[in-house]
Enzyme design. Structure first.
Site, PDB file in Angstrom:
ATOM      1  CG  HIS A   1     -58.277 -49.275 -34.202  1.00 44.61           C
ATOM      2  ND1 HIS A   1     -59.150 -49.874 -35.064  1.00 44.61           N
ATOM      3  CD2 HIS A   1     -57.066 -49.834 -34.437  1.00 44.61           C
ATOM      4  CE1 HIS A   1     -58.492 -50.761 -35.782  1.00 44.61           C
ATOM      5  NE2 HIS A   1     -57.232 -50.760 -35.426  1.00 44.61           N
TER       6      HIS A   1
HETATM    7  C1  UD1 Z   1     -53.543 -52.576 -32.573  1.00 42.76           C
HETATM    8  C2  UD1 Z   1     -52.827 -52.899 -33.869  1.00 42.76           C
HETATM    9  C3  UD1 Z   1     -53.802 -52.795 -35.031  1.00 42.76           C
HETATM   10  C4  UD1 Z   1     -55.047 -53.614 -34.778  1.00 42.76           C
HETATM   11  C5  UD1 Z   1     -55.667 -53.174 -33.447  1.00 42.76           C
HETATM   12  C6  UD1 Z   1     -56.933 -53.915 -33.104  1.00 42.76           C
HETATM   13  C7  UD1 Z   1     -50.440 -52.363 -33.891  1.00 42.76           C
HETATM   14  C8  UD1 Z   1     -49.421 -51.430 -34.390  1.00 42.76           C
HETATM   15  N1  UD1 Z   1     -51.717 -52.003 -34.121  1.00 42.76           N
HETATM   16  O1  UD1 Z   1     -53.913 -51.213 -32.603  1.00 42.76           O
HETATM   17  O2  UD1 Z   1     -53.161 -53.273 -36.198  1.00 42.76           O
HETATM   18  O3  UD1 Z   1     -55.981 -53.414 -35.830  1.00 42.76           O
HETATM   19  O4  UD1 Z   1     -54.688 -53.387 -32.417  1.00 42.76           O
HETATM   20  O5  UD1 Z   1     -57.576 -53.350 -31.987  1.00 42.76           O
HETATM   21  O6  UD1 Z   1     -50.130 -53.383 -33.347  1.00 42.76           O
HETATM   22  N2  UD1 Z   1     -55.041 -50.041 -24.757  1.00 42.76           N
HETATM   23  C9  UD1 Z   1     -55.862 -50.202 -23.663  1.00 42.76           C
HETATM   24  N3  UD1 Z   1     -56.267 -51.446 -23.353  1.00 42.76           N
HETATM   25  C10 UD1 Z   1     -55.898 -52.528 -24.054  1.00 42.76           C
HETATM   26  C11 UD1 Z   1     -55.051 -52.345 -25.159  1.00 42.76           C
HETATM   27  C12 UD1 Z   1     -54.645 -51.101 -25.510  1.00 42.76           C
HETATM   28  O7  UD1 Z   1     -56.219 -49.265 -22.985  1.00 42.76           O
HETATM   29  O8  UD1 Z   1     -56.303 -53.653 -23.721  1.00 42.76           O
HETATM   30  C13 UD1 Z   1     -54.602 -48.707 -25.122  1.00 42.76           C
HETATM   31  C14 UD1 Z   1     -53.100 -48.590 -24.949  1.00 42.76           C
HETATM   32  O9  UD1 Z   1     -52.822 -47.931 -23.776  1.00 42.76           O
HETATM   33  C15 UD1 Z   1     -52.640 -47.806 -26.142  1.00 42.76           C
HETATM   34  C16 UD1 Z   1     -53.797 -47.854 -27.091  1.00 42.76           C
HETATM   35  O10 UD1 Z   1     -54.873 -48.517 -26.491  1.00 42.76           O
HETATM   36  O11 UD1 Z   1     -52.399 -46.478 -25.832  1.00 42.76           O
HETATM   37  C17 UD1 Z   1     -53.424 -48.503 -28.376  1.00 42.76           C
HETATM   38  O12 UD1 Z   1     -53.125 -49.849 -28.238  1.00 42.76           O
HETATM   39  P1  UD1 Z   1     -52.116 -50.514 -29.302  1.00 42.76           P
HETATM   40  O13 UD1 Z   1     -52.014 -51.951 -29.006  1.00 42.76           O
HETATM   41  O14 UD1 Z   1     -50.917 -49.685 -29.437  1.00 42.76           O
HETATM   42  O15 UD1 Z   1     -52.750 -50.331 -30.702  1.00 42.76           O
HETATM   43  P2  UD1 Z   1     -54.209 -50.446 -31.237  1.00 42.76           P
HETATM   44  O16 UD1 Z   1     -54.658 -49.089 -31.565  1.00 42.76           O
HETATM   45  O17 UD1 Z   1     -55.076 -51.298 -30.382  1.00 42.76           O
END
Ligand code: UD1
Length: 363
Positions: A198
């Site tokens: 991820h």
């Molecule tokens: C985040 C953390 C990372 C951690 C990871 C665990 C940051 C910068 N990164 O990364 O350190 O290891 O979480 O999973 O904070 N999304 C969904 N559903 C959700 C949550 C997110 O669809 O419940 C999608 C969002 O639309 C977004 C993407 O996933 O586009 C990324 O989510 P984001 O929270 O930005 O970062 P992670 O990749 O999850």
């Protein structure tokens, strides 16, 4: 304060212990909001329900950090906590750290002092800022303490062990009994690899993501790969047309799994391929070898003891590593001693209670 998947796991080790020593007001930022990334962890691990939900949702780094700060600032002004506790290295951590520091609320940081020394990772920026602002740095490893010392922050450091290890040690055996993930997916113990990915640096660019898939396909020449796909990664796979054809390359795509299911799958796997910090350790704690699709790791002990191999996105190196790593069941990793022996949550609670009794002067 918690907000996303790994933080729910960390809170499972800390909240109950903390509540024996102090009053905890639990805030969920809403950075992760899907059931499979959030709710299921509260249910399975017994994390207390949040007292406040900020519903920040997703967005760019600035949008997310800003949304959390905007919602948290008035809450902190209202609650006036004696300290604000943040976990790990995510945008939720960063937002909490900034709000606490500006409100002059002492900041405590669980998983302080971890460094990849790679500032291209958003998580590294979040760690550096949170540690610079913390008055109580709760470190998982001796290496983390040394990192803080070398940045002139040693006085804030307390070695507590890794709170994720507490959870793995308690819930590993429970997962063995309760999860039917192997049966549901039709898998034989040691007959498959588990993969997750991820990190923005690995999945956001289609060419890089294609290389990551080549690493998984290389592994799949030896055994099927169960790829538990994070929403960020799924969106990128769909957007770049890379999702089709994975099955044909031996890569089986499944939705993100709950803690008990992923734990069961990891513990019964032949090896793990991941870019997650948590899974590197969870594999190590279960004496399952890991191939990490990054150039560096914060959890250097897993590499130094021969259980984890850093291969970046080099498919040849990954295949070689899979052949060289210890076979699961062959020997046991020195897991528990290195990561706090399951006592980290209690030590965090004790350190916070001591701090509240006699807070040191501000740095
Ligand atoms: C985040 C953390 C990372 C951690 C990871 C665990 C940051 C910068 N990164 O990364 O350190 O290891 O979480 O999973 O904070 N999304 C969904 N559903 C959700 C949550 C997110 O669809 O419940 C999608 C969002 O639309 C977004 C993407 O996933 O586009 C990324 O989510 P984001 O929270 O930005 O970062 P992670 O990749 O999850």
């Amino acid at each position: 304060m918690i907000g996303n998947r790994p933080q729910f796991v960390k809170a499972a080790a800390v909240s109950t212990k903390l509540r024996e020593r102090a009053t905890e007001v639990l805030v969920h930022t809403g950075q992760h909001y899907d059931r499979e990334l959030s709710e299921v962890f509260f249910e399975e691990l017994g994390v207390p329900p949040p007292d406040h939900e900020l519903m920040a949702g997703s967005g760019s780094h600035a949008e997310m950090t800003g949304a959390i700060m905007t919602a948290l600032e008035p809450l902190v002004a209202e609650v006036r906590p004696d300290a604000l506790l943040v976990y790990g290295d995510t945008n939720s951590t960063l937002a909490g750290a900034l709000v606490a520091a500006k409100a002059e609320v002492p900041l405590a940081h669980v998983e302080a002092g971890m460094r990849s020394f790679n500032r291209a990772m958003p998580e590294e920026i979040n760690r550096v800022v949170a540690d610079a602002l913390s008055v109580l740095s709760l470190c998982p490893t001796e290496v983390a303490v040394r990192n803080l010392e070398s940045e002139g922050l040693g006085e804030t450091a307390v070695l507590v062990g890794d709170v994720m290890a507490d959870v793995a040690l308690i819930f590993g055996p429970i997962a063995e009994q309760r999860s039917d993930a192997l049966e549901r997916l039709g898998l034989e113990p040691r007959g498959y690899f588990v993969a997750t990915a991820h990190r923005a640096g690995n999945v956001d660019d289609p060419a890089t993501l294609a290389r990551l898939l080549d690493v998984l396909a290389g592994a799949a020449e030896r055994a099927p790969v169960i790829f538990a796909v994070h929403p960020r990664t799924r969106a990128r796979l769909e957007g770049s047309g890379l999702l089709e054809g994975l099955e044909g390359r031996g890569i089986r795509v499944v939705d993100p799994l709950g803690y008990l299911d992923i734990t069961k799958l990891v513990r019964s796997s032949r090896a793990v391929l991941t870019d997650s910090g948590g899974l590197q350790k969870e594999a190590f704690l279960a004496s399952v070898p890991c191939v990490t699709m990054r150039e560096e790791t914060e959890w250097v002990e897993t590499v130094d003891t021969g259980w984890n191999s850093l291969v970046g996105l080099d498919a040849g190196a990954a295949r070689a590593a899979l052949d060289e790593l210890p076979a699961p069941g062959e020997r046991t990793s020195p897991a528990a001693e290195l990561y706090g022996g399951g006592e980290a949550g209690a030590r965090v609670a004790a350190a916070i209670a001591d701090f509240l009794d006699s807070p040191p002067s501000r740095p």
